[in-house]
Design a protein around this motif. Sequence first.
Motif, PDB file in Angstrom:
ATOM      1  N   ARG A 104       3.289  -5.359  -6.245  1.00  0.00           N
ATOM      2  CA  ARG A 104       3.670  -4.341  -5.330  1.00  0.00           C
ATOM      3  C   ARG A 104       2.796  -3.197  -5.533  1.00  0.00           C
ATOM      4  O   ARG A 104       2.672  -2.407  -4.366  1.00  0.00           O
ATOM      5  N   ALA A 105       1.986  -3.305  -6.515  1.00  0.00           N
ATOM      6  CA  ALA A 105       1.080  -2.020  -6.278  1.00  0.00           C
ATOM      7  C   ALA A 105      -0.246  -2.509  -6.217  1.00  0.00           C
ATOM      8  O   ALA A 105      -1.444  -1.779  -5.927  1.00  0.00           O
ATOM      9  N   GLY A 106      -0.371  -4.020  -5.575  1.00  0.00           N
ATOM     10  CA  GLY A 106      -1.855  -4.388  -5.161  1.00  0.00           C
ATOM     11  C   GLY A 106      -2.776  -4.663  -6.137  1.00  0.00           C
ATOM     12  O   GLY A 106      -3.884  -5.023  -5.746  1.00  0.00           O
ATOM     13  N   LYS A 107      -2.232  -4.992  -7.432  1.00  0.00           N
ATOM     14  CA  LYS A 107      -3.033  -5.208  -8.646  1.00  0.00           C
ATOM     15  C   LYS A 107      -3.129  -6.754  -8.822  1.00  0.00           C
ATOM     16  O   LYS A 107      -3.789  -7.184 -10.036  1.00  0.00           O
ATOM     17  N   ALA A 108      -2.337  -7.612  -8.385  1.00  0.00           N
ATOM     18  CA  ALA A 108      -2.258  -8.861  -8.361  1.00  0.00           C
ATOM     19  C   ALA A 108      -1.558  -9.575  -7.321  1.00  0.00           C
ATOM     20  O   ALA A 108      -1.124  -9.017  -6.229  1.00  0.00           O
ATOM     21  N   ILE A 109      -2.497 -10.690  -6.909  1.00  0.00           N
ATOM     22  CA  ILE A 109      -1.951 -11.606  -5.712  1.00  0.00           C
ATOM     23  C   ILE A 109      -0.658 -12.682  -6.134  1.00  0.00           C
ATOM     24  O   ILE A 109      -1.169 -13.305  -7.143  1.00  0.00           O
ATOM     25  N   ALA A 110       0.103 -12.905  -5.343  1.00  0.00           N
ATOM     26  CA  ALA A 110       1.117 -13.793  -5.749  1.00  0.00           C
ATOM     27  C   ALA A 110       1.181 -15.098  -4.815  1.00  0.00           C
ATOM     28  O   ALA A 110       0.293 -14.939  -3.722  1.00  0.00           O
ATOM     29  N   GLY A 111       1.489 -16.197  -5.201  1.00  0.00           N
ATOM     30  CA  GLY A 111       1.766 -17.256  -4.458  1.00  0.00           C
ATOM     31  C   GLY A 111       3.081 -17.960  -4.697  1.00  0.00           C
ATOM     32  O   GLY A 111       3.753 -17.835  -5.768  1.00  0.00           O
ATOM     33  N   PHE A 112       3.528 -18.797  -3.779  1.00  0.00           N
ATOM     34  CA  PHE A 112       4.747 -19.551  -4.034  1.00  0.00           C
ATOM     35  C   PHE A 112       4.622 -20.945  -3.813  1.00  0.00           C
ATOM     36  O   PHE A 112       4.258 -21.633  -2.742  1.00  0.00           O
ATOM     37  N   ALA A 128      -3.655  -9.343   7.735  1.00  0.00           N
ATOM     38  CA  ALA A 128      -3.146  -8.394   7.021  1.00  0.00           C
ATOM     39  C   ALA A 128      -1.434  -8.679   6.809  1.00  0.00           C
ATOM     40  O   ALA A 128      -1.136  -8.547   5.977  1.00  0.00           O
ATOM     41  N   ASP A 129      -0.930  -9.276   7.882  1.00  0.00           N
ATOM     42  CA  ASP A 129       0.497  -9.561   7.751  1.00  0.00           C
ATOM     43  C   ASP A 129       0.846 -10.633   6.729  1.00  0.00           C
ATOM     44  O   ASP A 129       1.528 -10.649   6.159  1.00  0.00           O
ATOM     45  N   PHE A 130      -0.344 -11.648   6.695  1.00  0.00           N
ATOM     46  CA  PHE A 130      -0.224 -12.889   5.737  1.00  0.00           C
ATOM     47  C   PHE A 130      -0.404 -12.228   4.440  1.00  0.00           C
ATOM     48  O   PHE A 130       0.394 -12.570   3.358  1.00  0.00           O
ATOM     49  N   ALA A 131      -1.090 -11.229   4.031  1.00  0.00           N
ATOM     50  CA  ALA A 131      -1.422 -10.837   2.760  1.00  0.00           C
ATOM     51  C   ALA A 131      -0.240  -9.991   2.347  1.00  0.00           C
ATOM     52  O   ALA A 131       0.167 -10.048   0.977  1.00  0.00           O
ATOM     53  N   PHE A 132       0.456  -9.131   3.192  1.00  0.00           N
ATOM     54  CA  PHE A 132       1.557  -8.505   2.806  1.00  0.00           C
ATOM     55  C   PHE A 132       2.672  -9.506   2.488  1.00  0.00           C
ATOM     56  O   PHE A 132       3.633  -9.428   1.615  1.00  0.00           O
ATOM     57  N   ALA A 133       2.822 -10.545   3.493  1.00  0.00           N
ATOM     58  CA  ALA A 133       4.251 -11.292   3.389  1.00  0.00           C
ATOM     59  C   ALA A 133       4.181 -12.195   2.105  1.00  0.00           C
ATOM     60  O   ALA A 133       5.092 -12.224   1.361  1.00  0.00           O
ATOM     61  N   VAL A 154      -5.465  -5.078  -1.880  1.00  0.00           N
ATOM     62  CA  VAL A 154      -5.915  -3.794  -2.553  1.00  0.00           C
ATOM     63  C   VAL A 154      -5.488  -2.493  -1.622  1.00  0.00           C
ATOM     64  O   VAL A 154      -4.817  -1.487  -2.136  1.00  0.00           O
ATOM     65  N   ALA A 155      -5.795  -2.715  -0.256  1.00  0.00           N
ATOM     66  CA  ALA A 155      -5.625  -1.686   0.587  1.00  0.00           C
ATOM     67  C   ALA A 155      -4.040  -1.354   0.591  1.00  0.00           C
ATOM     68  O   ALA A 155      -3.716  -0.131   0.913  1.00  0.00           O
ATOM     69  N   LEU A 156      -3.434  -2.431   0.970  1.00  0.00           N
ATOM     70  CA  LEU A 156      -1.945  -2.264   1.293  1.00  0.00           C
ATOM     71  C   LEU A 156      -1.158  -1.630   0.137  1.00  0.00           C
ATOM     72  O   LEU A 156      -0.219  -0.811   0.093  1.00  0.00           O
ATOM     73  N   GLY A 157      -1.901  -2.143  -1.297  1.00  0.00           N
ATOM     74  CA  GLY A 157      -1.215  -1.443  -2.316  1.00  0.00           C
ATOM     75  C   GLY A 157      -1.561   0.090  -2.448  1.00  0.00           C
ATOM     76  O   GLY A 157      -0.791   0.631  -2.718  1.00  0.00           O
TER      77      GLY A 157
END
Length: 377
Positions: free
Chosen positions: A115-123, A85-90, A47-50
């Motif tokens: 990209r807006a920090g409104k959803a979290i992604a996984g691979f 924080a790096d993990f969250a961004f990456a 959220v903060a990074l977004g």
Amino acid sequence: MSDTSFLDWPFFESRHRELAAALEEWCVTHLPVDHVDVDAACRTLVVALGAGGWLTHSGAGEGERLDIRTLSLIRETLARHDGLADFAFAMQGLGMGAVSLFGTTEQREWLERTRAGKAIAGFMLTEPGAGSDVAATATVAERVSGGWRLSGEKTYISNGGIADVYVVLARTGEAPGAKGLSAFLMPADAPGLSVVDRIDVMAPHPLAHLRMDGVVLPETALIDKTGEGFKIAMTVLDHFRPTVGAAALGFARRALDEALVRVGRARPSGPLADYQMVQGHLADMALKIDAAALLIYRAAWVKDQGAARISREAAMAKLYATEAAQEVIDMAVQLHGGDGVRTGMPVENLYREIRALRIYEGASDVQRLVIARSLLT
């Protein structure tokens, strides 16, 4: 204050230097966050990074290209301040990398949310029987009326259990091995997707073992075309491997900073920095850091200049930077003496953080194979 003279290297433009300065200021204000509840910390960071606008750089907008130098600078800076924080961004970038590079307009709606920090992604790539060997993927995607049904298991999935959306690699069977894989976009609330187990590791991050038990996805979930999954996965890794090296570089820079403070402290017999052996260790640490930075930003620059593939450059950057950072951090621990292994000390935390980077997104031995094959073909 860490050395920033590398920003004057010809790899960078003024916009990169301006971004690095702005991000440094943001990090000083916002990082580190409380890591007691890792899931909550990651959600807070996304959220903060977004809100700060930094996640706009984690993916490419319509008609744009990923800027690998920017990605690398952001990861290096965040990692120096807070590994989580790096993990969250990456993971916002890696998790949606396939959509960023190959997705349809409809699929890119998810990208705009991450990209807006409104959803979290996984691979979802790694499996119990398929780690470095992606071609051994066993998860199956079968055609059904109106779409696909996925069955299988994935493990060591970053953001597993907290992600809102995943990109998943599955076997569609067009050909044996790597040529029979496809990539799909899967919402985390898809019926049949479950968390088998949460995985605790030495540097806490959200990781999980996930199971797909007949998850049905629409035809529109297919990314690009069938049989293109391996190419998609390798292209994504090609873009993001230099940034793994950049994260390692951030850890290494922080370790050197901590070591310089430690050896500079006044003592009755004089600071440790007066000893030639200590000076020699500091010189080795600085040398490894600059060599890693040169490889990382060489790879990033080559890609940003339009190279179709940077497999060799990315492998060199990821391999050297992660291995060198391990050595730099180990020496920082050594220079701290007993305090270096005390829980909660910055160098102790870095010691735990760095180890996984030599494994994920292609273990060090895999990078050696990539480099060797580039020489032999």
